[in-house]
Design a protein around this motif. Structure first.
Motif, PDB file in Angstrom:
ATOM      1  N   GLN A  57      39.591  27.503  48.691  1.00 11.45           N
ATOM      2  CA  GLN A  57      38.940  28.299  49.727  1.00 11.45           C
ATOM      3  C   GLN A  57      39.181  29.763  49.391  1.00 11.45           C
ATOM      4  OE1 GLN A  57      39.456  27.239  53.878  1.00 11.45           O
ATOM      5  NE2 GLN A  57      39.407  29.405  54.463  1.00 11.45           N
ATOM      6  N   VAL A  58      38.093  30.465  49.117  1.00 12.52           N
ATOM      7  CA  VAL A  58      38.150  31.886  48.817  1.00 12.52           C
ATOM      8  C   VAL A  58      37.712  32.616  50.076  1.00 12.52           C
ATOM      9  CG1 VAL A  58      37.301  33.732  47.315  1.00 12.52           C
ATOM     10  CG2 VAL A  58      37.545  31.404  46.406  1.00 12.52           C
ATOM     11  N   ASP A  59      38.660  33.232  50.759  1.00 10.63           N
ATOM     12  CA  ASP A  59      38.356  33.940  52.001  1.00 10.63           C
ATOM     13  C   ASP A  59      37.650  35.255  51.700  1.00 10.63           C
ATOM     14  OD1 ASP A  59      39.425  31.976  53.726  1.00 10.63           O
ATOM     15  OD2 ASP A  59      41.450  32.715  53.316  1.00 10.63           O
ATOM     16  N   VAL A  60      37.006  35.800  52.714  1.00 13.29           N
ATOM     17  CA  VAL A  60      36.166  36.981  52.555  1.00 13.29           C
ATOM     18  C   VAL A  60      36.870  38.111  51.813  1.00 13.29           C
ATOM     19  CG1 VAL A  60      36.684  37.888  54.870  1.00 13.29           C
ATOM     20  CG2 VAL A  60      34.558  38.548  53.725  1.00 13.29           C
ATOM     21  N   GLU A  61      38.125  38.366  52.124  1.00 13.11           N
ATOM     22  CA  GLU A  61      38.828  39.470  51.470  1.00 13.11           C
ATOM     23  C   GLU A  61      39.197  39.152  50.025  1.00 13.11           C
ATOM     24  OE1 GLU A  61      41.872  36.898  53.426  1.00 13.11           O
ATOM     25  OE2 GLU A  61      40.023  37.815  54.150  1.00 13.11           O
ATOM     26  N   GLN A  62      39.114  37.882  49.631  1.00 16.12           N
ATOM     27  CA  GLN A  62      39.429  37.463  48.269  1.00 16.12           C
ATOM     28  C   GLN A  62      38.201  37.409  47.368  1.00 16.12           C
ATOM     29  OE1 GLN A  62      41.162  33.687  49.557  1.00 16.12           O
ATOM     30  NE2 GLN A  62      43.139  34.371  48.726  1.00 16.12           N
ATOM     31  N   VAL A  63      37.012  37.509  47.935  1.00 11.37           N
ATOM     32  CA  VAL A  63      35.782  37.346  47.154  1.00 11.37           C
ATOM     33  C   VAL A  63      35.692  38.346  45.997  1.00 11.37           C
ATOM     34  CG1 VAL A  63      33.245  37.437  47.229  1.00 11.37           C
ATOM     35  CG2 VAL A  63      34.518  36.144  48.966  1.00 11.37           C
ATOM     36  N   PRO A  64      36.018  39.638  46.177  1.00 11.94           N
ATOM     37  CA  PRO A  64      35.958  40.541  45.016  1.00 11.94           C
ATOM     38  C   PRO A  64      36.862  40.092  43.857  1.00 11.94           C
ATOM     39  CG  PRO A  64      36.035  41.819  47.032  1.00 11.94           C
ATOM     40  CD  PRO A  64      36.300  40.376  47.417  1.00 11.94           C
ATOM     41  N   ALA A  65      38.068  39.640  44.160  1.00 13.45           N
ATOM     42  CA  ALA A  65      38.973  39.153  43.117  1.00 13.45           C
ATOM     43  C   ALA A  65      38.415  37.882  42.480  1.00 13.45           C
ATOM     44  CB  ALA A  65      40.362  38.903  43.689  1.00 13.45           C
ATOM     45  N   PHE A  66      37.801  37.035  43.285  1.00 11.17           N
ATOM     46  CA  PHE A  66      37.207  35.810  42.764  1.00 11.17           C
ATOM     47  C   PHE A  66      36.048  36.137  41.823  1.00 11.17           C
ATOM     48  CE2 PHE A  66      34.308  32.096  43.248  1.00 11.17           C
ATOM     49  CZ  PHE A  66      35.130  31.140  42.676  1.00 11.17           C
ATOM     50  N   LEU A  67      35.232  37.106  42.197  1.00  8.24           N
ATOM     51  CA  LEU A  67      34.139  37.520  41.314  1.00  8.24           C
ATOM     52  C   LEU A  67      34.684  38.076  39.998  1.00  8.24           C
ATOM     53  CD1 LEU A  67      31.662  39.076  43.874  1.00  8.24           C
ATOM     54  CD2 LEU A  67      31.115  37.277  42.217  1.00  8.24           C
ATOM     55  N   ARG A  68      35.767  38.832  40.052  1.00  6.78           N
ATOM     56  CA  ARG A  68      36.382  39.335  38.820  1.00  6.78           C
ATOM     57  C   ARG A  68      36.872  38.175  37.953  1.00  6.78           C
ATOM     58  NH1 ARG A  68      38.205  43.172  42.484  1.00  6.78           N
ATOM     59  NH2 ARG A  68      40.280  42.217  42.658  1.00  6.78           N
ATOM     60  N   GLU A  69      37.411  37.135  38.600  1.00  6.78           N
ATOM     61  CA  GLU A  69      37.851  35.969  37.846  1.00  6.78           C
ATOM     62  C   GLU A  69      36.662  35.250  37.214  1.00  6.78           C
ATOM     63  OE1 GLU A  69      41.266  33.802  39.228  1.00  6.78           O
ATOM     64  OE2 GLU A  69      40.192  31.926  38.905  1.00  6.78           O
ATOM     65  N   CYS A  70      35.549  35.179  37.901  1.00 11.69           N
ATOM     66  CA  CYS A  70      34.335  34.585  37.325  1.00 11.69           C
ATOM     67  C   CYS A  70      33.911  35.371  36.084  1.00 11.69           C
ATOM     68  CB  CYS A  70      33.200  34.575  38.348  1.00 11.69           C
ATOM     69  SG  CYS A  70      33.407  33.409  39.710  1.00 11.69           S
TER      70      CYS A  70
END
Length: 121
Positions: A57-70
């Motif tokens: 679960q990628v919460d809203v505040e984690q989405v930028p970091a998740f996109l960087r990981e992608c």
């Protein structure tokens, strides 16, 4: 894999997958063989390896970091292909990983636009 938003009541609302998008993140065995693989871990990924043992679960505040990981995974696609076992040819393996990663990237961008998060389950 889905995009979710949190309603004013605090409840998570999983959104429908829009036409032209896909919710496929990979085969079930990819949790350990691709996204949770040693090569993905060695890149410093922190979200994708969780799939080896649980949903993400990628919460809203984690989405930028998740996109960087992608982006990190996209930039290292050849290492991931070389470090994981293909079900068919190497070319097919590369293509399928790339397409599934594109689906995940698309969901993350939609989540960011909507002020939501991502579930990979």
């Amino acid at each position: 894999m889905d995009v979710f938003v949190v309603g004013s009541d605090g409840e998570m609302q999983v959104l429908d997958v829009p036409a032209g998008s896909s919710d496929l993140a990979g085969f079930e065995r990819w949790r350990t063989r691709v996204w949770g693989s040693e090569v993905v871990r060695s890149l410093g990924a922190r979200f994708f390896p969780v799939l080896a043992g649980a949903d993400v679960q990628v919460d809203v505040e984690q989405v930028p970091a998740f996109l960087r990981e992608c982006i990190l995974l996209r930039e290292n696609l050849e290492k991931i292909v070389a470090g994981t076992v293909p079900a068919r040819t190497v070319e097919e393996h590369r293509d399928v990983i790339s397409r599934r990663l594109a689906n995940i990237e698309d969901a993350a961008r939609r989540a960011q636009t909507l002020g939501g998060g991502v579930l990979i389950w």
